[in-house]
Design a protein around this motif. Structure first.
Motif, PDB file in Angstrom:
ATOM      1  N   LEU A 121       0.668  -1.081  -0.060  1.00 38.91           N
ATOM      2  CA  LEU A 121       0.010   0.086  -0.037  1.00 38.91           C
ATOM      3  C   LEU A 121       0.959   1.117   0.031  1.00 38.91           C
ATOM      4  CD1 LEU A 121      -2.850  -0.837   2.621  1.00 38.91           C
ATOM      5  CD2 LEU A 121      -3.112  -0.957   0.104  1.00 38.91           C
ATOM      6  N   GLU A 122       2.034   1.280   0.729  1.00 42.92           N
ATOM      7  CA  GLU A 122       2.931   2.376   0.665  1.00 42.92           C
ATOM      8  C   GLU A 122       3.371   2.856  -0.679  1.00 42.92           C
ATOM      9  OE1 GLU A 122       5.572  -1.183   0.387  1.00 42.92           O
ATOM     10  OE2 GLU A 122       3.637  -0.511   1.475  1.00 42.92           O
ATOM     11  N   GLN A 123       2.942   1.855  -1.721  1.00 42.94           N
ATOM     12  CA  GLN A 123       3.464   2.334  -3.243  1.00 42.94           C
ATOM     13  C   GLN A 123       2.596   3.078  -3.937  1.00 42.94           C
ATOM     14  OE1 GLN A 123       4.654  -1.374  -4.889  1.00 42.94           O
ATOM     15  NE2 GLN A 123       6.681  -1.277  -4.399  1.00 42.94           N
ATOM     16  N   ILE A 124       1.481   3.263  -3.372  1.00 47.55           N
ATOM     17  CA  ILE A 124       0.247   3.979  -4.003  1.00 47.55           C
ATOM     18  C   ILE A 124       0.756   5.662  -3.909  1.00 47.55           C
ATOM     19  CG2 ILE A 124      -1.877   5.039  -3.699  1.00 47.55           C
ATOM     20  CD1 ILE A 124      -2.783   2.051  -2.696  1.00 47.55           C
ATOM     21  N   ALA A 125       1.468   6.052  -2.693  1.00 48.07           N
ATOM     22  CA  ALA A 125       1.848   7.261  -2.644  1.00 48.07           C
ATOM     23  C   ALA A 125       3.081   7.509  -3.245  1.00 48.07           C
ATOM     24  CB  ALA A 125       1.957   7.805  -1.305  1.00 48.07           C
ATOM     25  N   ARG A 126       2.850   8.439  -4.503  1.00 50.57           N
ATOM     26  CA  ARG A 126       4.223   8.618  -5.335  1.00 50.57           C
ATOM     27  C   ARG A 126       4.255  10.294  -5.366  1.00 50.57           C
ATOM     28  NH1 ARG A 126       2.439   4.805 -10.113  1.00 50.57           N
ATOM     29  NH2 ARG A 126       0.366   5.527  -9.531  1.00 50.57           N
ATOM     30  N   PRO A 127       5.733  10.588  -5.394  1.00 49.44           N
ATOM     31  CA  PRO A 127       5.956  12.061  -5.585  1.00 49.44           C
ATOM     32  C   PRO A 127       5.311  12.721  -6.713  1.00 49.44           C
ATOM     33  CG  PRO A 127       7.901  10.863  -6.215  1.00 49.44           C
ATOM     34  CD  PRO A 127       6.817   9.703  -5.627  1.00 49.44           C
ATOM     35  N   VAL A 128       4.880  13.973  -6.557  1.00 44.52           N
ATOM     36  CA  VAL A 128       4.482  14.912  -7.443  1.00 44.52           C
ATOM     37  C   VAL A 128       5.418  15.945  -7.618  1.00 44.52           C
ATOM     38  CG1 VAL A 128       2.578  16.445  -8.268  1.00 44.52           C
ATOM     39  CG2 VAL A 128       1.979  14.059  -7.264  1.00 44.52           C
ATOM     40  N   THR A 129       6.261  16.070  -8.493  1.00 45.67           N
ATOM     41  CA  THR A 129       7.432  17.235  -8.706  1.00 45.67           C
ATOM     42  C   THR A 129       7.099  18.413  -9.012  1.00 45.67           C
ATOM     43  OG1 THR A 129       7.828  16.419 -10.768  1.00 45.67           O
ATOM     44  CG2 THR A 129       8.856  15.248  -9.119  1.00 45.67           C
ATOM     45  N   ARG A 130       5.800  18.816  -9.687  1.00 49.77           N
ATOM     46  CA  ARG A 130       5.678  20.198  -9.980  1.00 49.77           C
ATOM     47  C   ARG A 130       3.863  20.359  -9.763  1.00 49.77           C
ATOM     48  NH1 ARG A 130       5.384  19.626 -16.707  1.00 49.77           N
ATOM     49  NH2 ARG A 130       4.624  17.475 -16.685  1.00 49.77           N
ATOM     50  N   ARG A 210     -15.060   7.851 -15.042  1.00 44.39           N
ATOM     51  CA  ARG A 210     -15.008   8.298 -13.837  1.00 44.39           C
ATOM     52  C   ARG A 210     -13.555   8.612 -13.586  1.00 44.39           C
ATOM     53  NH1 ARG A 210     -14.432   2.861 -12.976  1.00 44.39           N
ATOM     54  NH2 ARG A 210     -12.698   2.071 -11.452  1.00 44.39           N
ATOM     55  N   ILE A 211     -13.547   9.720 -12.417  1.00 41.21           N
ATOM     56  CA  ILE A 211     -12.092  10.253 -12.122  1.00 41.21           C
ATOM     57  C   ILE A 211     -11.816   9.588 -10.647  1.00 41.21           C
ATOM     58  CG2 ILE A 211     -10.970  12.205 -11.567  1.00 41.21           C
ATOM     59  CD1 ILE A 211     -12.804  13.872 -13.353  1.00 41.21           C
ATOM     60  N   SER A 212     -10.847   8.653 -10.813  1.00 38.03           N
ATOM     61  CA  SER A 212     -10.310   8.104  -9.677  1.00 38.03           C
ATOM     62  C   SER A 212      -8.868   8.373  -9.403  1.00 38.03           C
ATOM     63  CB  SER A 212     -10.229   6.519  -9.807  1.00 38.03           C
ATOM     64  OG  SER A 212      -9.724   6.195 -11.107  1.00 38.03           O
ATOM     65  N   TYR A 213      -8.364   7.928  -8.272  1.00 44.21           N
ATOM     66  CA  TYR A 213      -6.981   8.341  -7.673  1.00 44.21           C
ATOM     67  C   TYR A 213      -6.034   8.641  -8.843  1.00 44.21           C
ATOM     68  CZ  TYR A 213      -2.631   8.349  -5.300  1.00 44.21           C
ATOM     69  OH  TYR A 213      -1.419   8.626  -5.087  1.00 44.21           O
ATOM     70  N   GLU A 214      -5.729   7.322  -9.685  1.00 47.24           N
ATOM     71  CA  GLU A 214      -4.827   7.317 -10.695  1.00 47.24           C
ATOM     72  C   GLU A 214      -5.109   7.990 -12.012  1.00 47.24           C
ATOM     73  OE1 GLU A 214      -7.576   3.914 -12.121  1.00 47.24           O
ATOM     74  OE2 GLU A 214      -7.093   4.960 -10.305  1.00 47.24           O
ATOM     75  N   MET A 215      -6.154   8.621 -12.079  1.00 42.16           N
ATOM     76  CA  MET A 215      -6.511   9.347 -13.232  1.00 42.16           C
ATOM     77  C   MET A 215      -5.809  10.798 -13.024  1.00 42.16           C
ATOM     78  SD  MET A 215      -7.862   7.555 -15.457  1.00 42.16           S
ATOM     79  CE  MET A 215      -8.763   8.388 -16.667  1.00 42.16           C
ATOM     80  N   VAL A 216      -6.400  11.038 -11.565  1.00 40.25           N
ATOM     81  CA  VAL A 216      -5.810  12.313 -11.094  1.00 40.25           C
ATOM     82  C   VAL A 216      -4.378  12.434 -11.213  1.00 40.25           C
ATOM     83  CG1 VAL A 216      -5.384  13.868  -8.996  1.00 40.25           C
ATOM     84  CG2 VAL A 216      -7.742  13.090  -9.710  1.00 40.25           C
ATOM     85  N   ASP A 217      -3.544  11.306 -10.786  1.00 41.30           N
ATOM     86  CA  ASP A 217      -2.058  11.115 -10.619  1.00 41.30           C
ATOM     87  C   ASP A 217      -1.550  11.274 -12.005  1.00 41.30           C
ATOM     88  OD1 ASP A 217      -0.211  10.696  -8.647  1.00 41.30           O
ATOM     89  OD2 ASP A 217       0.328   8.876  -9.862  1.00 41.30           O
ATOM     90  N   LYS A 218      -2.220  10.628 -13.186  1.00 46.34           N
ATOM     91  CA  LYS A 218      -1.793  10.879 -14.465  1.00 46.34           C
ATOM     92  C   LYS A 218      -1.805  12.203 -14.910  1.00 46.34           C
ATOM     93  CE  LYS A 218      -2.813   5.668 -15.152  1.00 46.34           C
ATOM     94  NZ  LYS A 218      -1.515   5.381 -15.062  1.00 46.34           N
ATOM     95  N   HIS A 244      -2.605  18.484  -4.066  1.00 48.81           N
ATOM     96  CA  HIS A 244      -1.660  18.825  -5.075  1.00 48.81           C
ATOM     97  C   HIS A 244      -1.924  19.960  -5.829  1.00 48.81           C
ATOM     98  CE1 HIS A 244      -0.222  14.807  -4.037  1.00 48.81           C
ATOM     99  NE2 HIS A 244       1.110  15.323  -4.094  1.00 48.81           N
ATOM    100  N   GLY A 245      -3.184  20.636  -5.562  1.00 45.81           N
ATOM    101  CA  GLY A 245      -3.603  22.174  -6.369  1.00 45.81           C
ATOM    102  C   GLY A 245      -4.411  21.570  -7.968  1.00 45.81           C
TER     103      GLY A 245
END
Length: 268
Positions: A121-130, A210-218, A244-245
């Protein structure tokens, strides 16, 4: 691309109308097949997806997986047709070859979730650099852009079974679009196409899902200011956008939209 790996197949089906007078029809069916991603000789993931634009997909997938930081970090992408699907062999720059061990997957993914198979589960949180930029698109342009979705879904027009991800500028002009049976695969293809081009910076991305977590992340990896979807958001998607704004709009219809996050007060 060989004939047996085209994105559609024409099959004969039975049409069952309300009056009971059945007949046979031929219909284009969206192809779904396994695509194995091999990174530097190691199996990383198997995605169930539409087997086209695999170079774009591999680029976007590796970017959104944080295995690379830019398209130039990928030295080679080689798709091979296999008996039951496709194998995409990727070679990374030497300095990035240790990242795969941190993102290892242990089982096959599917068309419903871009995070399936992560080893912890810890791998879900990934850095957002900008930080995402402030979107410039107007409300009027957003509604107008909704009317262009079908024109940018040629595969869905044939099959009725695939999602699209569409990148637009502030005037609603479409820069690029991608389709796939998997909504996250379509977005990865789009992210990859934008990265490989290197010249395009869209104002917003529109997805037909639908908009899920990974869609926002991408979307955050793509560097757009706004993600808009025609279906509902999940709670984690909204949390991720707010953290992340990223401006987030969901349930986009011809008569109304739902603003889930508007950090710049753009649509207040």
């Amino acid at each position: 691309m060989t004939a047996e790996h085209e994105p559609t197949r024409t099959l004969t089906l039975i049409r069952l109308p309300s009056d009971g007078a059945t007949d046979s029809i031929e219909r284009d069916i969206a192809v779904e097949c396994p695509v194995a991603i091999e990174v530097d000789g190691f199996g990383y993931a198997v995605m169930m997806m539409t087997p086209e634009r695999l170079e774009d997909f591999a680029t976007g997938f590796l970017l959104t997986e944080r295995l690379v930081d830019a398209a130039d970090d990928i030295l080679a992408i080689e798709p091979f047709a296999a008996e039951s699907g496709w194998i995409v062999r990727v070679t990374l720059a030497e300095h990035l070859r240790g990242r795969m061990q941190d993102r290892v997957r242990h089982r096959t993914s599917d068309t419903s979730c871009g995070l399936c198979g992560l080893s912890g589960l810890e791998q879900i949180a990934r850095p957002v650099t900008r930080r995402p930029p402030r979107p410039s698109v107007s409300v009027e342009t957003l509604f107008a852009t909704l009317g262009t979705i079908r024109a940018n879904q040629p595969l869905n027009a044939r099959t009725g079974a695939v999602h699209a991800a569409i990148a637009c500028d502030a005037e609603g002009i479409v820069f690029a679009a991608a389709e796939d049976v998997g909504r996250h695969n379509a977005l990865d293809k789009l992210v990859g196409a934008l990265a490989r081009d290197g010249e395009i910076q869209p104002d917003f991305i529109l997805v037909t899902s639908r908009i899920s977590y990974e869609m926002v992340d991408k979307a955050l990896v793509a560097g757009v200011g706004l993600l808009i979807g025609i279906s509902a958001p999940t709670s984690l998607a909204i949390d991720h956008a707010r953290a992340h704004g990223l401006t987030l709009i969901a349930l986009a219809r011809s008569d109304a939209m739902l603003v889930a996050h508007d950090p710049h007060g753009r649509f207040a």
